[in-house]
Every structure is written in structure tokens, then in C-alpha cells.
Write an enzyme that holds these catalytic residues in place. Structure first.
Site, PDB file in Angstrom:
ATOM      1  N   GLU A  62      87.431 -47.075 -12.845  1.00  0.00           N
ATOM      2  CA  GLU A  62      87.182 -48.322 -12.127  1.00  0.00           C
ATOM      3  C   GLU A  62      85.690 -48.611 -12.096  1.00  0.00           C
ATOM      4  O   GLU A  62      84.872 -47.710 -11.891  1.00  0.00           O
ATOM      5  CB  GLU A  62      87.683 -48.246 -10.680  1.00  0.00           C
ATOM      6  CG  GLU A  62      89.181 -48.263 -10.497  1.00  0.00           C
ATOM      7  CD  GLU A  62      89.575 -48.342  -9.022  1.00  0.00           C
ATOM      8  OE1 GLU A  62      88.742 -48.818  -8.209  1.00  0.00           O
ATOM      9  OE2 GLU A  62      90.685 -47.928  -8.680  1.00  0.00           O
ATOM     10  N   GLU A  81      92.845 -42.472  -6.008  1.00  0.00           N
ATOM     11  CA  GLU A  81      91.789 -42.129  -5.056  1.00  0.00           C
ATOM     12  C   GLU A  81      92.307 -41.289  -3.885  1.00  0.00           C
ATOM     13  O   GLU A  81      92.243 -41.687  -2.717  1.00  0.00           O
ATOM     14  CB  GLU A  81      91.108 -43.398  -4.527  1.00  0.00           C
ATOM     15  CG  GLU A  81      90.356 -44.168  -5.585  1.00  0.00           C
ATOM     16  CD  GLU A  81      89.629 -45.391  -5.046  1.00  0.00           C
ATOM     17  OE1 GLU A  81      88.689 -45.863  -5.698  1.00  0.00           O
ATOM     18  OE2 GLU A  81      90.018 -45.887  -3.965  1.00  0.00           O
TER      19      GLU A  81
END
Length: 688
Positions: A313, A157
Site C-alpha cells: 500500500e 494490517e
């Protein structure tokens, strides 16, 4: 010949797994042994490993400990569980921050950040780049040929920006390369405004958080620079990985409508796009709207590289960081997971495998809770996903064919957010794009989500909501698209500024002699803003060529436009612009361009885009789709898969699509209308 594209070459099926953090449990070999058993029980076949393991791999500078990771990978391999091996740059060890303080970020207030959290490192720091390169080279040398490893999970991320001296200097170099001279920069930044003219490169700094940043082009270029910085850092991370084994694919996990970087650019640095999806289910009693919004973002991730993506995710239960952390109702986990597959994902993965015992994510959802087994509601829901994916394994690598594209452009979004008008309480760009997307989504029509620099020619219809910023050459390409027979739809607040955030002169859209103005055959004089409680009516007349008529509402923004070569097909019926056109059509070359001069509601959009699909021959799986159902197709040269998803808590019945269809899980022939239970997903298959 089969045209499947398996984005992970070692894997020919769908992936199911989670982020796995064995370094948190190295003192509990019994738990690590139990993990393998539970992974098999829940039908997991992949784990992302090593994402936050830097301090476990290199506990002190230059002292590497790989034995524990060797054992983890070997055990996963022995049990047929594949691995995305991560580079651990997302969170560095304390010794690194202490010894090399330049790795710490400086925030926009010019305050150096302390060690802690994650993603607070400087992408320009020579020491951080050096240490990351050493770590990644060590990992590549040891594991790039390991049979368990199917790809690299690069960092985690990526996010944020740094305002340190290194980054300030890199920004100035970036600007010198782009503009060549201060004279050119001052002209294109319109820096004479408020006497902001620069006479030395050293006077230029990144945007300050204090007061108004009046030079909008500076803020826009800073965003572009930050995208280039993180892309460069990502490529720096990947270089040692590819040097050892260039065949092993790389991915970096993206986030929802992430503001910091232009994902169209960052996606160029990696082989496979993955993303982290956390919808707020059960928040507003409108699961259909949320499903549409989430589906659009899945489509964006697929379109970024025009290939299947990975859902890296999601939560199997709840998050710990959203305002209200609700559990998903029974069946919603399977439904939301299969929605990702329907829109082009070749994986369903979770954060996280096992809940941490302490720290900030000890209550973030996981497959295995603190109870330590999978005989739970969540465990059973996860197992159901794994079993379902095995039954539709052949979907992996199939394509999504789209005749329609919706434009979502990061730089347009940045520029509009800084426009200082006409509506400073929110232009709602993302939701507006989704409102137009929904008109096709409701019909089961696949859409690509593109940026304005993408190729327009593969599509029959392109929708460009609120395309405020127009990059060089785009207006000409729109004109050519329509001339060649395409259908183009744009809205209010389009063609207002160029790539430097300078307003076009001579009338919007695009200026007096712009191809945009020729293409749409209108010019926009002014735009009015409405308060949230206000609405204005407009009327589509009975003889409308769209095939429907009636009175509809608009909200938020309404534009006063004048006809040039276009014809009006709807008019305002009250308020300031009463009697003026609100929807126009311009036949141009072999195609047509529509302009929607106000923010229309969902009711109108669904009718309008249903008419557009019918009028311009857009294919759809069935003619009538009941409210609450979403239909999406994936296909290769041999088979076509139709995903039927019910996002309502009540039964829905769908007419059987034409052709010979079978249930993709059971093989049973589909003959009659299909009854879809609450929150159920059904996948049917048609052999071509």
C-alpha cells in the site's frame, strides 16, 4: 547462472496495482467494466482482491456466494491482470459478532468492544478461529489453482491486543511454559518491588492502563505474548491455504515502526513481507530527512526475510487519516514509488484503486477518484509509474548487497519505552537509529536493518544504537564478530538490562565481567539528560585517526564513561563531564569497537561514517554525492542497477560512476556527469 529470487514465482517482473474492492460496486456492472479499461490505461498488472469482502462472500452464516468473485477474477485474468487474493479476517460481518460475541475484543480497561471498525477481533476466540478456518478453506478450494491468483494476501494490517478471559488464560499458559514456576517468574520479574510477588498463576493479568504498571517485565512479556498470539493466528489462517496448494506464496502487510508486535517474529509465519508506506511528504521542508527515514524502513522490510519485499500500500495522492492530508508535488509519486524499488521492493501498489462512495475512506487517495476516469493529475502520475516499471522490469528478483548492518530491535524498543528514565519525554529510539543510518545512506552505501539475533558475520560494520536490552549470547557474538575482524559501533545507553529487564550489576555496559565491556574497553558510570533547548560541545582533536577534527554538538543524552583498554579520540569540552571521553576506540582481536557516549548530530554522524567507510573498505557507487541525492544499488550475477534519486526541488549534478553504464529505460550510454532534475529518479545499468 542468474541468482535472481522471484518472491512471487508466477511473476518474473515488477508488479503495479492496488487494493480493489469490487464488492462495493456489485450493483454497478458498468463501473466494474470500466475498471478493467482504466487498469490497462494506468499500466496496472495486479490487484489485491477480497480484503474486506467477508459479508459479500458469506452474507449469512453458512451461505456462501462466490459467483461475483468468480466473475471478477475471470475478468482480471482475461485482461492479463494478476491477483493477490485476500483472506477477509480483517473485518468480520455483523451476523458473526451478533451470534458469537466472544469474537469481539476486550480492551485493556476490560471493556468488550462493540461491532464496527476493523481489527477488533480476538485472536484467541475459538469461534473466530473456527469461522476463519472455514472461510479460508472455502477460498483455497475454489481459487488456489485459479490462474489469475499469484499469492495470498493474509488478512490486513494485523494489529492490537485483546484482554478477554481466553487471552488471559493463554497468557498464563504462555508464562508457565516460559518460566516453569512462580518462584522463577517472581525472581526474573523482580516482583518483590512494591510487594507484587505472585503466589498463584491466577493472580497474573495482562497490563492495566490505570496507573503505573510497575512490573516492567510483565509488560515486556505481554508484548512478546501478543506477538506469539498473532503469529499463531496467522499460521492458523495460512494452514488451510497451504493444505490445498502449498506452492502459492503468502504475504501479510506490515506497517511503519509498528509498536504492537515484533515483526522479526511475525515475518517467520509468511513467505513474503509486504508493507504499507505513507510518508508525510512536504510536512517539514526537509524531504531529505523523510526520504532517509523511509528508505531505512524499506531496508528493514527487505532484511526481515533477506529477499525482495512488496510495497502493498501507498497513496497515489493523499491519505484521509494523517493530521494534514497534503497532495504530493508533481513527480514525487514516481520518485517515492521508485525509492521502494531501489531499496528492494518488487512492487508498487496503492490503497486504493477506486475511492469508496461512503464511509471512513471515501476521501482516502485512490487511482480513480469520484470523477470516474484516469484523465487526472493523479491518473497520469500513476500511469507514469506503470510505464517506468515496465522499462526496468528486469530489476525484479535482484538482490541488495550490504556490507553494513544497523540494529533495530523491537524488544529493545519496548523495554526502553518502559524504562522510566533517564529521559521520559522521549528517548527517540527510531530517530536515533535513523541518524546513524543516515551516515551511510548519504554515501549511497546499502545497509541491512537487522535485529540483535541476526547473523553478524556477513557484515564488515555493525552499528548498534542504544542497545539497552541485551539478549542471551549477543554480547559473546559481538565479541566474536570484532575478534574476527569486524568493526562494531555502539552508543550510550547500551547493555543496561538483560532480556527480563533486570539491570546488569558491576557497571555498564553488560555488567562487570560482560564480553560487551571487554569488547568496548570502557565502563559507563552515569548518564545525564538534556532538555530539548540544551546542547553540549565536544571536540575531536587534530590528530584524530578518523581523518577529520573539529567541535561538534550533542543533545538529549550524554554518558560519563571511563577508559579501561580503549583509547579516547574525542572529549567533552564543557558541562558536567568536561574533559571526559565521549568517543572511544578499542582494538580487540583482529577488529575494532567504537563507543559513542552521547547523542551526536547529523553533521558529526555524516563525517564519522564517511571516515568509517573509507577506513574499513566499505564500497560505494561514487565518491561524492551532492546533498539531496540518494543512491541505491540492486544486482544479480549479470547486471547492476544504480538508482539515482533527487529529493530536492532543484537540480543536482552527479559525477558519472566508473564503468560502462547505460540508462536502464532508454539504453543510451552514460558518458558525462548526470544532471538530475527536481524530484527526478534516474536508473542506470551496468552489465558485469
Amino acid at each position: 547462472m542468474n541468482n535472481k529470487k522471484h518472491v512471487i514465482p508466477k511473476i518474473k517482473g515488477l508488479l503495479h496495482g492496488a487494493d480493489y474492492n469490487p464488492e462495493q460496486w456489485l450493483d454497478r456492472p458498468d463501473i466494474l467494466e470500466k475498471d478493467i479499461e482504466l487498469m490497462k490505461q494506468t499500466q496496472c498488472n495486479v490487484m489485491s482482491v477480497g480484503i474486506f469482502s467477508w459479508s459479500a462472500i458469506e452474507p449469512a452464516e453458512g451461505e456462501f456466494q462466490f459467483e461475483w468473485l468468480d466473475k471478477v477474477l475471470d475478468n482480471l485474468l482475461a485482461n492479463d491482470i494478476s491477483v493477490f487474493l485476500a483472506t477477509p479476517s480483517g473485518a468480520r460481518p455483523a451476523w458473526l459478532s451478533q451470534r458469537y460475541p466472544d469474537v469481539l475484543r476486550v480492551n485493556s480497561s476490560r471493556v468488550k468492544q462493540l461491532h464496527g471498525e476493523r481489527h477488533n477481533h480476538c485472536y484467541s476466540s475459538p469461534n473466530y478461529r473456527k469461522k476463519v478456518a472455514i472461510m479460508n478453506a472455502k477460498l483455497a478450494e475454489r481459487y488456489s489453482q485459479h490462474p489469475a491468483v499469484i499469492g495470498w494476501h493474509v488478512s490486513n494490517e494485523y494489529g492490537g491486543d485483546c484482554h478477554c478471559d481466553y487471552c488471559q488464560e493463554e497468557f498464563r499458559l504462555w508464562l508457565k511454559n516460559k518460566y516453569g514456576s512462580l518462584e522463577n517468574l517472581n525472581k526474573l520479574w523482580w516482583s518483590a518491588f512494591w510487594s507484587h510477588t505472585y503466589t498463584s498463576w491466577e493472580q497474573i493479568e495482562s497490563p492495566s492502563p490505570i496507573g503505573e504498571n510497575s512490573v516492567h517485565a510483565l509488560k515486556l512479556d505481554w508484548k512478546r505474548f501478543c506477538t506469539d498470539r498473532v503469529s499463531n493466528f496467522c499460521e492458523h489462517e495460512i494452514a488451510p491455504l497451504k493444505r490445498i496448494n502449498p506452492e502459492l506464496p503468502t504475504t501479510a502487510n506490515f506497517m511503519e515502526y509498528f509498536y504492537d508486535y515484533n515483526y522479526w517474529e511475525l515475518a517467520k509465519s509468511i513467505d513474503v513481507v509486504s508493507w504499507d508506506s505513507y510518508p508525510l511528504w512536504h510536512r517539514d521542508n526537509d524531504e531529505v530527512a523523510l526520504a532517509c527515514y523511509t528508505g531505512m524502513y524499506h531496508d528493514l522490510m527487505r532484511t526481515l526475510k533477506n529477499q525482495p519485499f512488496l510495497l502493498m500500500e501507498s497513496t497515489p495522492s493523499q491519505t484521509n487519516w494523517q493530521p494534514i492530508t497534503k497532495l504530493k508535488k508533481d513527480g514525487v509519486h514516481l520518485l517515492s514509488s521508485l525509492q521502494a524499488i531501489a531499496h528492494g521492493s518488487d512492487s508498487v501498489q496503492y490503497f486504493q484503486w477506486r475511492k469508496s462512495r461512503g464511509s471512513v475512506e471515501k476521501f482516502h487517495g485512490a487511482v480513480i477518484d469520484h470523477v470516474g476516469h484516469a484523465d487526472t493529475r493523479t491518473g497520469r502520475e500513476v500511469t507514469a509509474v506503470g510505464e517506468y516499471l515496465k522499462q526496468i522490469n528486469d530489476v525484479a528478483g535482484t538482490a541488495t548487497k550490504a556490507e553494513v548492518a544497523i540494529i533495530f530491535d523491537w524488544e529493545n524498543r519496548w523495554a526502553m519505552d518502559d524504562a522510566s528514565g533517564p529521559r521520559n519525554e522521549g528517548m527517540q529510539y527510531e530517530q536515533t537509529v535513523c541518524d546513524h543510518y543516515r551516515g551511510f545512506w548519504r554515501q549511497g552505501i546499502n545497509c541491512d536493518i537487522i535485529e540483535q539475533l541476526c547473523d553478524f558475520m556477513p557484515y564488515k560494520v555493525i552499528v548498534a544504537p542504544m542497545l539497552y536490552l541485551i539478549k542471551p549470547g549477543v554480547a559473546e557474538r559481538f565479541e566474536e564478530f570484532v575478534k574476527q575482524g569486524g568493526t562494531l559501533i555502539a552508543t550510550y545507553w547500551s547493555g543496561i538490562v538483560d532480556q527480563n529487564d533486570l539491570c546488569f550489576l558491576g557497571g555498564f555496559p553488560g555488567g562487570a565481567n560482560s564480553p560487551l565491556r571487554r569488547t568496548f574497553g570502557i565502563w559507563a558510570e552515569e548518564i545525564d539528560s538534556l532538555y530539548d533547548h540544551e546542547s553540549v560541545k565536544f571536540e575531536l582533536e587534530n590528530d584524530s585517526e578518523l581523518g577529520f577534527s573539529g567541535e561538534f554538538n550533542i543533545k538529549h543524552l550524554m554518558e560519563h564513561i571511563h577508559l579501561e583498554s580503549a583509547e579516547a579520540i574525542a572529549y567533552y569540552r564543557e558541562n558536567l563531564f568536561d574533559g571526559c571521553p565521549v568517543i572511544t576506540k578499542n582494538e580487540f582481536g583482529n577488529g575494532v569497537a567504537y563507543y559513542i557516549a552521547a547523542r551526536t548530530d547529523v553533521e558529526f554522524n555524516e563525517s564519522f561514517y564517511s571516515s568509517i567507510a573509507e577506513k574499513y573498505g566499505i564500497s560505494k557507487p561514487v565518491e561524492n554525492i551532492p546533498e539531496g541525492l540518494s543512491l541505491t544499488t540492486r544486482e544479480d550475477e549479470q547486471s547492476r542497477y544504480l538508482f539515482i534519486m533527487n529529493f530536492l526541488n532543484e537540480n543536482r549534478e552527479l559525477e558519472c560512476p566508473l564503468g560502462d553504464w547505460v540508462n536502464a529505460c532508454t539504453g543510451d550510454e552514460v558518458k558525462n556527469n548526470i544532471v538530475v532534475a527536481p524530484y527526478q529518479v534516474i536508473v542506470i545499468k551496468n552489465n558485469k
